[in-house]
Structure formats: structure tokens, C-alpha cells
Design an enzyme around this catalytic site. Structure first.
Site, PDB file in Angstrom:
ATOM      1  N   ARG A 240       0.830  -1.217   0.000  1.00 45.74           N
ATOM      2  CA  ARG A 240       0.000   0.000   0.000  1.00 45.74           C
ATOM      3  C   ARG A 240       0.862   1.265   0.000  1.00 45.74           C
ATOM      4  O   ARG A 240       0.522   2.267  -0.625  1.00 45.74           O
ATOM      5  CB  ARG A 240      -0.931  -0.009   1.222  1.00 45.74           C
TER       6      ARG A 240
ATOM      7  N   HIS B 229       0.546   4.446  -2.608  1.00 44.39           N
ATOM      8  CA  HIS B 229       0.374   5.834  -2.170  1.00 44.39           C
ATOM      9  C   HIS B 229       1.560   6.692  -2.602  1.00 44.39           C
ATOM     10  O   HIS B 229       1.399   7.859  -2.951  1.00 44.39           O
ATOM     11  CB  HIS B 229       0.187   5.894  -0.648  1.00 44.39           C
ATOM     12  N   ASP B 230       2.749   6.116  -2.599  1.00 43.47           N
ATOM     13  CA  ASP B 230       3.909   6.882  -3.074  1.00 43.47           C
ATOM     14  C   ASP B 230       3.698   7.286  -4.529  1.00 43.47           C
ATOM     15  O   ASP B 230       3.856   8.454  -4.890  1.00 43.47           O
ATOM     16  CB  ASP B 230       5.186   6.038  -2.927  1.00 43.47           C
TER      17      ASP B 230
ATOM     18  N   VAL C 201       0.881   9.985  -5.363  1.00 43.46           N
ATOM     19  CA  VAL C 201       1.096  11.339  -4.842  1.00 43.46           C
ATOM     20  C   VAL C 201       2.496  11.783  -5.266  1.00 43.46           C
ATOM     21  O   VAL C 201       3.486  11.241  -4.792  1.00 43.46           O
ATOM     22  CB  VAL C 201       0.955  11.367  -3.300  1.00 43.46           C
TER      23      VAL C 201
ATOM     24  N   ASP D 293       8.429   8.426  -5.982  1.00 44.46           N
ATOM     25  CA  ASP D 293       9.679   9.145  -5.695  1.00 44.46           C
ATOM     26  C   ASP D 293      10.071   9.065  -4.230  1.00 44.46           C
ATOM     27  O   ASP D 293      10.863   9.869  -3.754  1.00 44.46           O
ATOM     28  CB  ASP D 293       9.552  10.618  -6.122  1.00 44.46           C
TER      29      ASP D 293
ATOM     30  N   ASN E 243      -3.733   8.343   5.380  1.00 45.68           N
ATOM     31  CA  ASN E 243      -2.619   7.411   5.602  1.00 45.68           C
ATOM     32  C   ASN E 243      -2.962   6.353   6.638  1.00 45.68           C
ATOM     33  O   ASN E 243      -2.150   5.485   6.898  1.00 45.68           O
ATOM     34  CB  ASN E 243      -1.383   8.183   6.081  1.00 45.68           C
TER      35      ASN E 243
ATOM     36  N   PRO F  86      -7.739   7.403  -4.163  1.00 43.14           N
ATOM     37  CA  PRO F  86      -9.149   7.038  -4.340  1.00 43.14           C
ATOM     38  C   PRO F  86      -9.827   6.867  -2.988  1.00 43.14           C
ATOM     39  O   PRO F  86      -9.198   6.499  -1.998  1.00 43.14           O
ATOM     40  CB  PRO F  86      -9.074   5.712  -5.094  1.00 43.14           C
TER      41      PRO F  86
ATOM     42  N   HIS G 113      -6.131  -5.834  -2.678  1.00 43.78           N
ATOM     43  CA  HIS G 113      -6.951  -5.994  -1.472  1.00 43.78           C
ATOM     44  C   HIS G 113      -7.181  -7.464  -1.132  1.00 43.78           C
ATOM     45  O   HIS G 113      -8.005  -7.781  -0.281  1.00 43.78           O
ATOM     46  CB  HIS G 113      -8.281  -5.241  -1.623  1.00 43.78           C
ATOM     47  N   THR G 114      -6.472  -8.356  -1.770  1.00 47.74           N
ATOM     48  CA  THR G 114      -6.469  -9.774  -1.406  1.00 47.74           C
ATOM     49  C   THR G 114      -5.671 -10.020  -0.125  1.00 47.74           C
ATOM     50  O   THR G 114      -5.731 -11.098   0.458  1.00 47.74           O
ATOM     51  CB  THR G 114      -5.894 -10.632  -2.558  1.00 47.74           C
TER      52      THR G 114
ATOM     53  N   ASP H 159      -9.813  -9.480   2.689  1.00 45.51           N
ATOM     54  CA  ASP H 159     -10.210 -10.729   2.032  1.00 45.51           C
ATOM     55  C   ASP H 159     -10.564 -11.710   3.138  1.00 45.51           C
ATOM     56  O   ASP H 159      -9.684 -12.264   3.794  1.00 45.51           O
ATOM     57  CB  ASP H 159      -9.056 -11.262   1.179  1.00 45.51           C
TER      58      ASP H 159
HETATM   59  C1  HEM Z   1      -8.968   1.208  -6.360  1.00 46.19           C
HETATM   60  C2  HEM Z   1      -9.020   2.125  -5.417  1.00 46.19           C
HETATM   61  C3  HEM Z   1      -8.549   1.884  -4.022  1.00 46.19           C
HETATM   62  C4  HEM Z   1      -9.200   2.292  -2.907  1.00 46.19           C
HETATM   63  C5  HEM Z   1     -10.492   3.086  -2.852  1.00 46.19           C
HETATM   64  C6  HEM Z   1      -8.432   1.835  -1.781  1.00 46.19           C
HETATM   65  C7  HEM Z   1      -8.768   2.072  -0.470  1.00 46.19           C
HETATM   66  C8  HEM Z   1      -8.205   1.434   0.604  1.00 46.19           C
HETATM   67  C9  HEM Z   1      -8.648   1.586   1.961  1.00 46.19           C
HETATM   68  C10 HEM Z   1      -9.775   2.486   2.428  1.00 46.19           C
HETATM   69  C11 HEM Z   1      -7.895   0.749   2.720  1.00 46.19           C
HETATM   70  C12 HEM Z   1      -8.008   0.515   4.218  1.00 46.19           C
HETATM   71  C13 HEM Z   1      -7.256   1.533   4.973  1.00 46.19           C
HETATM   72  C14 HEM Z   1      -7.528   1.404   6.434  1.00 46.19           C
HETATM   73  O1  HEM Z   1      -8.620   1.689   6.883  1.00 46.19           O
HETATM   74  O2  HEM Z   1      -6.646   1.012   7.176  1.00 46.19           O
HETATM   75  C15 HEM Z   1      -6.973   0.090   1.843  1.00 46.19           C
HETATM   76  C16 HEM Z   1      -6.031  -0.828   2.243  1.00 46.19           C
HETATM   77  C17 HEM Z   1      -5.102  -1.371   1.403  1.00 46.19           C
HETATM   78  N1  HEM Z   1      -4.916  -1.057   0.083  1.00 46.19           N
HETATM   79 FE1  HEM Z   1      -6.164  -0.007  -1.085  1.00 46.19          FE
HETATM   80  N2  HEM Z   1      -7.347   1.160  -2.223  1.00 46.19           N
HETATM   81  C18 HEM Z   1      -7.376   1.167  -3.588  1.00 46.19           C
HETATM   82  C19 HEM Z   1      -6.409   0.632  -4.426  1.00 46.19           C
HETATM   83  C20 HEM Z   1      -5.283  -0.010  -3.974  1.00 46.19           C
HETATM   84  C21 HEM Z   1      -4.155  -0.341  -4.808  1.00 46.19           C
HETATM   85  C22 HEM Z   1      -4.035   0.007  -6.289  1.00 46.19           C
HETATM   86  C23 HEM Z   1      -3.267  -0.983  -4.017  1.00 46.19           C
HETATM   87  C24 HEM Z   1      -1.915  -1.535  -4.350  1.00 46.19           C
HETATM   88  C25 HEM Z   1      -1.552  -1.893  -5.556  1.00 46.19           C
HETATM   89  C26 HEM Z   1      -3.859  -1.068  -2.699  1.00 46.19           C
HETATM   90  C27 HEM Z   1      -3.300  -1.722  -1.640  1.00 46.19           C
HETATM   91  C28 HEM Z   1      -3.869  -1.791  -0.387  1.00 46.19           C
HETATM   92  C29 HEM Z   1      -3.384  -2.665   0.665  1.00 46.19           C
HETATM   93  C30 HEM Z   1      -2.281  -3.706   0.530  1.00 46.19           C
HETATM   94  C31 HEM Z   1      -4.138  -2.389   1.793  1.00 46.19           C
HETATM   95  C32 HEM Z   1      -3.981  -3.005   3.182  1.00 46.19           C
HETATM   96  C33 HEM Z   1      -3.010  -2.183   3.975  1.00 46.19           C
HETATM   97  C34 HEM Z   1      -2.628  -2.799   5.318  1.00 46.19           C
HETATM   98  O3  HEM Z   1      -3.152  -3.826   5.704  1.00 46.19           O
HETATM   99  O4  HEM Z   1      -1.750  -2.226   5.981  1.00 46.19           O
HETATM  100  N3  HEM Z   1      -5.057  -0.443  -2.700  1.00 46.19           N
HETATM  101  N4  HEM Z   1      -7.169   0.539   0.557  1.00 46.19           N
HETATM  102  C1  LIG Z   2       2.035   6.053  10.153  1.00 46.60           C
HETATM  103  C2  LIG Z   2       1.679   7.498  10.269  1.00 46.60           C
HETATM  104  O1  LIG Z   2       2.442   8.346   9.908  1.00 46.60           O
HETATM  105  N1  LIG Z   2       0.475   7.757  10.750  1.00 46.60           N
HETATM  106  C3  LIG Z   2      -0.050   9.111  10.891  1.00 46.60           C
HETATM  107  C4  LIG Z   2      -1.233   9.296   9.966  1.00 46.60           C
HETATM  108  O2  LIG Z   2      -1.863  10.545  10.133  1.00 46.60           O
HETATM  109  C5  LIG Z   2      -2.363  10.785  11.423  1.00 46.60           C
HETATM  110  C6  LIG Z   2      -3.042  12.130  11.400  1.00 46.60           C
HETATM  111  O3  LIG Z   2      -3.963  12.182  10.373  1.00 46.60           O
HETATM  112  C7  LIG Z   2      -1.205  10.719  12.436  1.00 46.60           C
HETATM  113  O4  LIG Z   2      -1.729  10.862  13.743  1.00 46.60           O
HETATM  114  C8  LIG Z   2      -0.497   9.367  12.321  1.00 46.60           C
HETATM  115  O5  LIG Z   2       0.638   9.327  13.152  1.00 46.60           O
END
Ligand code: HEM
Ligand SMILES: CC(=O)N[C@H]1CO[C@H](CO)[C@@H](O)[C@@H]1O
Ligand SMILES: *[C@@H]1O[C@H](CO)[C@@H](O)[C@H](O)[C@H]1NC(C)=O
Ligand SMILES: *[C@@H]1O[C@H](CO)[C@@H](O)[C@H](O)[C@H]1NC(C)=O
Ligand SMILES: *[C@@H]1O[C@H](CO)[C@@H](O)[C@H](O)[C@H]1NC(C)=O
Length: 329
Positions: free
Chosen positions: A65, A69-70, A73, A77, A95, A167, A197-198, A249
Site C-alpha cells: 500500500r 500511495h507513493d 502522490v 519518488d 494514511n 481514491p 486488497h487480497t 479478504d
Molecule cells: C482502487 C481504489 C482503491 C481504494 C479506494 C483503496 C482504499 C483502501 C482503503 C480504504 C484501505 C483501508 C485503509 C484502512 O482503513 O486502514 C486500503 C487498504 C489497502 N490497500 Fe487499497 N485502495 C485502492 C487501491 C489499492 C491499490 C491500487 C493498491 C496496491 C496496488 C492497494 C493496496 C492496499 C493494501 C495492501 C491495503 C492493506 C493495507 C494494510 O493492511 O496495511 N489499494 N485501501
Molecule cells: C504512520 C503514520 O504516519 N500515521 C499518521 C497518519 O496521520 C495521522 C493524522 O492524520 C497521524 O496521527 C499518524 O501518526
């Protein structure tokens, strides 16, 4: 006569400019970029990432993830890793699940790379993140692929640059396509990348509208599988601890596979932006293809993440190679 010569001159000049432009946009990342600079970079990164992965599985989703995000935005880089007195990209509310383990993975891999005197301060944090991402995907059971390299690190990281760049989990297909296509990614790329998201977790707040107060009248989003929605309510009660995160998942949460797409077919996509890929007729066929054919998914994912890795990259003399991935030099 004179006119024809001028025309010829002008058109060959145009062809030349076009060639320059296409190479500038594309050919600067190379798989063997560090061949002479740091020949062992791949194994140095892989062993640091493998160690970290064996300490905690979160390494995998957190790193994957972070890479996404890198890249979305300010381009791939490394700027997502920079600290900037609480005002960096990573401090934007979006984040939330940029779990510390993703940052830690890059920092550990950087230390491993820099422990080789030949490599010291020669490999960018952006490239280390790209390599680490490839490695965590393979470690979680996903496909492996060659990574294009040669990215330079950016010097700017602000909360403001995140605004509207990522997104939202309630995005529609059109909103997803608009955002991804602005980075040169097709609908098929976007669907394959959503397959990330798998693995990994989400906080309850990111989907609670779907299980409690879905508008206009329903209390549960009708595109959600009802029994799954009821399970989600149990894991995410109304006044849930905001730190609670659940598997995205529900079937194979720690395996990078195409079960994410099979889940969508059963109404078990956690976010609106996930489930809409199946409920919208324009993307359903691709979801069904990836759900039924894991190698078709793997192939599409490799294509898409390679294109993701090219988004807005800095090369040549642009940017710098951060000595410390959390700070500009
Ligand atoms: C298509 C639009 C996408 C949306 C709307 C989206 C949104 C989100 C959201 C809301 C979360 C949960 C964050 C949280 O509450 O902690 C998440 C987690 C995650 N996303 Fe996405 N995402 C998208 C695309 C992607 C893409 C393209 C990737 C990587 C190629 C990705 C990789 C991940 C991963 C691996 C997690 C789990 C992170 C963790 O467990 O630490 N996502 N995403
Ligand atoms: C990992 C990390 O940097 N988390 C920060 C995400 O942003 C919130 C504020 O929106 C910070 O409190 C977290 O430390
Ligand atoms: C999506 O969520 C944002 C904030 O998270 C909200 O402002 C917006 O209205 C929502 N859009 C839809 C279509 O629900
Ligand atoms: C909902 O989930 C259940 C249990 O996993 C499954 O058996 C069922 O087929 C799903 N329903 C739909 C409509 O896909
Ligand atoms: C699955 O996809 C792969 C790769 O695109 C393709 O070669 C193969 O023929 C497909 N398998 C089936 C059963 O359709």
C-alpha cells in the site's frame, strides 16, 4: 524546391523531438540500472524484506500500500516516506493504515543496501520501495516479476499534495477510472491493482456506512452479501474502537491470490469501490475473468504494477538519492 527542403527539415526535426519525448517518458527506467553501480541490490533488499516478513505478515500489505500511495502522490519518488515535522504526505488522514511496518521495511532494506560499501548512498529509496513491493507480493504467494529501476527520490512531501490524489473507498467506477487513467492506467489495470486488497486490513470506519446507514433507506448496502454484512457488524459494532482493523479478504487474508475477485462475485467486496467492479456491467467481465483464471490475474497484475511504477518518476539528474529515507539530504 526551397519549400520542400524546409518541409523535410521541419518534419525530421519533429520526428526527432517525438523520439526524445517518448524516450524521456519511458525508457529511463531499466531493469539492469544498478548492474554496475550495486550489482547485489536485489538480493540485499530481498533478504532484509524476507527477515521482516517472517517477523510480521503486516510487512506485506503495509509495503504494497505504501508503494501505491507513493506513486499516486507526486509520482513514485519515495516522498511518502519523508518526515516533515508532522506535515508530510504520511500525516494526511488518508494514511491511516500506512502501517509503520511498511516504512520500517524500506528503512531496513536501505540499511542492508548501504551496508555494502559499493552501494552506499547509490540506490534511491523509491527503487528500494519498488523492489520491496515485488518481494512482499512474492512472499505472500503472489507472482514474481522483474522491477524497472532508476527512480530518483523527491525532495517535497506535504499533507496538501495528498488532497484528491488517492481514491476513496466510496468511489464509483467512473471516479476510479478517471483517477487511474490520469496516471495512464486502464480500467483493466485498475481492476487488477484493486486485487491488492487480497491481503491486508481495513479500519471499520472505511465501510461502516455500508453496514449501518446506507442511504437512502436501507440499513445494509444491498450489493453486500447479507450474511457477510452481519459478520461485519459483529466485528465492527457501532461504537467500535477506531484502531480495530479487519481482513479485507475474509477467505484467504494472508495469501496474494485471485480469491479477492471470487469474493466480489459473492458480494464480499469490503468497499463500495471493490464491489462496484462486479456490480457495474462495464467491469464485471474482467472481474469474472480474474476470478476464474489466476494466471490471467497474475499477468494483468504484473503489467499494471509495472505501469504504476512508472508514474511520475524522476530520473537522471532530477531529485536526489536520499541518504536517509525519512529526510532530504
Ligand atoms: C482502487 C481504489 C482503491 C481504494 C479506494 C483503496 C482504499 C483502501 C482503503 C480504504 C484501505 C483501508 C485503509 C484502512 O482503513 O486502514 C486500503 C487498504 C489497502 N490497500 Fe487499497 N485502495 C485502492 C487501491 C489499492 C491499490 C491500487 C493498491 C496496491 C496496488 C492497494 C493496496 C492496499 C493494501 C495492501 C491495503 C492493506 C493495507 C494494510 O493492511 O496495511 N489499494 N485501501
Ligand atoms: C504512520 C503514520 O504516519 N500515521 C499518521 C497518519 O496521520 C495521522 C493524522 O492524520 C497521524 O496521527 C499518524 O501518526
Ligand atoms: C464519499 O466520501 C466522502 C468523504 O469520505 C464524502 O464527502 C462523499 O460525499 C462520499 N461520496 C459518496 C458518493 O458517497
Ligand atoms: C453469501 O455468502 C454465503 C456464505 O459465504 C454464500 O454461501 C452465498 O452464496 C453468498 N451469496 C451470494 C448472493 O453470493
Ligand atoms: C488463463 O489465462 C492465461 C493467461 O492469460 C491463458 O493463457 C489461459 O489460456 C487461460 N486459461 C483458461 C482456462 O482460460
Amino acid at each position: 524546391m526551397e519549400n520542400q527542403r524546409n518541409n523535410l527539415l521541419v518534419s525530421s526535426f519533429l520526428v526527432y523531438v517525438l523520439l526524445l519525448l517518448t524516450t524521456a517518458a519511458n525508457a529511463q527506467l531499466r531493469q539492469d540500472f544498478y548492474h554496475n553501480i550495486c550489482p547485489n541490490v536485489e538480493s540485499l533488499v530481498r533478504s532484509a524484506v524476507t527477515n521482516k516478513f517472517h517477523q510480521t505478515f503486516v510487512t506485506a500489505p503495509a509495503t504494497l500500500r505504501l508503494f501505491f500511495h507513493d506513486c499516486f502522490v507526486r509520482g513514485c519518488d519515495g516522498s511518502v516516506i519523508l518526515q516533515n515535522g508532522g506535515k508530510a504526505e504520511k500525516d494526511h488522514p488518508d494514511n491511516l493504515s500506512l502501517a509503520g511496518d511498511g516504512f520500517d521495511t524500506v528503512i531496513k532494506a536501505k540499511a542492508a543496501v548501504d551496508s555494502d560499501p559499493q552501494c552506499r548512498n547509490k540506490v534511491s529509496c523509491a527503487d528500494i520501495l519498488a523492489l520491496a513491493t515485488r518481494d512482499v507480493i512474492a512472499l505472500a504467494g503472489g507472482p514474481s516479476y522483474s522491477v524497472e529501476l532508476g527512480r530518483r527520490d523527491g525532495r517535497i512531501s506535504t499533507i496538501a499534495s495528498v488532497q484528491h490524489k488517492l481514491p476513496s473507498p466510496n468511489f464509483s467506477l467512473d471516479q476510479l477510472n478517471t483517477m487511474f487513467s490520469s496516471h495512464g492506467l486502464t480500467q483493466s489495470d485498475m481492476i487488477a491493482l484493486s486485487g491488492a486488497h487480497t491481503i491486508g486490513f481495513s479500519h471499520c470506519s472505511r465501510f461502516s456506512n455500508r453496514i449501518y446507514n446506507f442511504s437512502p433507506r436501507n440499513r445494509i448496502d444491498p450489493t453486500l452479501n447479507l450474511s457477510y454484512a452481519l459478520q461485519l457488524r459483529q466485528m465492527c459494532p457501532i461504537n467500535v474502537d477506531p484502531r480495530i482493523a479487519i481482513n479485507m479478504d475474509p477467505t484467504t487474508p494472508q495469501t496474494f491470490d485471485n480469491v479477492y475477485f471470487q469474493n466480489l462475485e459473492q458480494g464480499k467486496g469490503l468497499f463500495t469501490s471493490d464491489e462496484t467492479l462486479f456490480t457495474d456491467g462495464r467491469s464485471k467481465a474482467t472481474v469474472n475473468l480474474f476470478a476464474s483464471n489466476n494466471s490471467a490475474f497474475n499477468q494483468a497484475f504484473i503489467t499494471a504494477i509495472t505501469k504504476l511504477g512508472r508514474v511520475g518518476v524522476k530520473t537522471g539528474n532530477q531529485g536526489e538519492i536520499h541518504r536517509d529515507c525519512t529526510a532530504i539530504n
